[in-house]
Design an enzyme around this catalytic site. Structure first.
Site, mmCIF file in Angstrom:
data_model
loop_
_atom_site.group_PDB
_atom_site.id
_atom_site.type_symbol
_atom_site.label_atom_id
_atom_site.label_comp_id
_atom_site.label_asym_id
_atom_site.label_seq_id
_atom_site.Cartn_x
_atom_site.Cartn_y
_atom_site.Cartn_z
ATOM 1 N N ASP A 18 -63.737 0.153 -6.332
ATOM 2 C CA ASP A 18 -62.505 0.071 -7.551
ATOM 3 C C ASP A 18 -62.401 1.361 -7.924
ATOM 4 O OD1 ASP A 18 -60.901 -1.117 -9.014
ATOM 5 O OD2 ASP A 18 -62.156 -1.710 -10.533
ATOM 6 N N ASN A 66 -55.603 -9.736 -4.396
ATOM 7 C CA ASN A 66 -54.849 -8.476 -4.168
ATOM 8 C C ASN A 66 -53.455 -8.676 -3.459
ATOM 9 O OD1 ASN A 66 -57.713 -6.372 -3.452
ATOM 10 N ND2 ASN A 66 -56.347 -6.498 -5.184
HETATM 11 C C1 FPP Z 1 -59.643 -1.118 -5.632
HETATM 12 O O1 FPP Z 1 -59.003 0.216 -6.254
HETATM 13 C C2 FPP Z 1 -59.500 -0.844 -4.215
HETATM 14 C C3 FPP Z 1 -58.894 -1.710 -3.263
HETATM 15 C C4 FPP Z 1 -58.192 -3.000 -3.804
HETATM 16 C C5 FPP Z 1 -58.666 -1.252 -1.827
HETATM 17 C C6 FPP Z 1 -59.930 -0.687 -1.344
HETATM 18 C C7 FPP Z 1 -59.517 -0.157 -0.070
HETATM 19 C C8 FPP Z 1 -60.026 1.097 0.404
HETATM 20 C C9 FPP Z 1 -61.328 1.554 -0.325
HETATM 21 C C10 FPP Z 1 -59.552 1.722 1.436
HETATM 22 C C11 FPP Z 1 -59.577 1.158 2.919
HETATM 23 C C12 FPP Z 1 -60.990 0.202 3.086
HETATM 24 C C13 FPP Z 1 -61.678 0.361 4.102
HETATM 25 C C14 FPP Z 1 -62.726 -0.674 4.578
HETATM 26 C C15 FPP Z 1 -61.188 1.301 5.138
HETATM 27 P P1 FPP Z 1 -57.850 -0.180 -7.177
HETATM 28 O O2 FPP Z 1 -56.621 0.156 -6.289
HETATM 29 O O3 FPP Z 1 -57.977 -1.552 -7.876
HETATM 30 O O4 FPP Z 1 -57.987 0.761 -8.184
HETATM 31 P P2 FPP Z 1 -57.360 0.801 -9.704
HETATM 32 O O5 FPP Z 1 -58.286 -0.211 -10.411
HETATM 33 O O6 FPP Z 1 -57.775 2.222 -10.313
HETATM 34 O O7 FPP Z 1 -55.847 0.413 -9.957
#
Ligand code: FPP
Length: 251
Positions: A18, A66
């Site tokens: 996250d 998501n």
């Molecule tokens: C949460 O951060 C992250 C995600 C919803 C996506 C996770 C994806 C990756 C780490 C990139 C690619 C993954 C792989 C396996 C190659 P957020 O967007 O919810 O962050 P925030 O809470 O700060 O908005």
């Protein structure tokens, strides 16, 4: 009371990655830049896990919820996942890593589904480590699907209701055959499971760090593991019983 003998390394580590969006916003970048940078942390943690001999690494890459994000962000994440699979396949094969995908894969764009299936098939005979990629995954959805499949099995006469126990139920989950996580890491400080591994985390040790996922690299991972090894895991028993068993196993 602190454990006398440190716990061994976790066999299965699960991660809620996250904070990509916040990482980007703090720098005046688009959220997508945060996800791109997060991909590098994935690489770092996979490499460290492989080197340390961790058997299973589960990554929550995209939740059922998501899908409700802005279309552009969803498309960018799908593209990132696809490129990740393409670029990592050779390394996975070389390093004996098996890829397993869990979640509602059928909802993914056809090209990504294809790439996922190909990568899972190409790596299925690897045994040194398993990376479990949770995409379009939700813990409640997974439990409901398992209950539905079991109900069907009962209706067909393949299962007797009184033979249903935790083991059998677990075998109907996406994670069938994978041990429960020993350690669940969540980055960026939120204190919740967000629908990840609801069934599997019953006795999992939780570790939350304020570090945002794009900044979570090997040093932060090692710190999480060090914390885990200090935990006193009792599974409902008393410390003395656990210590006796651990000493017996170490002999
Ligand atoms: C949460 O951060 C992250 C995600 C919803 C996506 C996770 C994806 C990756 C780490 C990139 C690619 C993954 C792989 C396996 C190659 P957020 O967007 O919810 O962050 P925030 O809470 O700060 O908005």
């Amino acid at each position: 009371m602190a454990a006398l003998v440190p716990s061994p390394l976790p066999r299965h580590v699960a991660i809620i990655m996250d904070g990509n969006g916040r990482w980007a916003q703090r720098r005046g970048l688009s959220r997508i830049e945060g996800h791109k940078r997060g991909k590098e942390s994935v690489r770092a943690v996979v490499e460290a896990s492989r080197r340390l001999g961790i058997d299973y690494l589960s990554l929550f890459a995209f939740s059922t919820q998501n899908w409700d994000r802005p279309r552009r962000e969803v498309e960018a994440l799908m593209g990132l996942l696809r490129r990740f699979l393409r670029s990592e396949l050779r390394d996975m094969l070389k390093n004996g890593i098996r890829l397993r995908a869990i979640g509602d894969i059928k909802r993914l764009p056809a090209a990504l589904q294809h790439e996922l299936q190909e990568t899972c098939a190409a790596t299925q005979h690897n045994h040194d480590m398993t990376v479990v990629l949770a995409v379009s995954y939700g813990g409640r959805e997974e439990i409901v699907n398992a209950a539905r499949a079991l109900a069907q099995a009962v209706r067909d006469g393949r299962v007797q209701p009184d033979t249903i126990d935790e083991r059998m139920f677990g075998s109907y989950l996406d994670t069938a055959g994978i041990p429960d996580p020993d350690l669940l890491i969540r980055t960026s400080g939120e204190l919740r499971l967000s629908n990840f591994f609801l069934w599997q985390s019953a006795y999992t040790e939780l570790y939350v760090t304020n570090t945002l996922w794009p900044d979570f690299r090997e040093a932060e991972f090692l710190e999480a593991l060090a914390h885990y090894r200090e935990r006193d895991r009792r599974f409902g028993r008393v410390t003395a019983q656990v210590e006796r068993e651990r000493l017996r196993a170490a002999r």
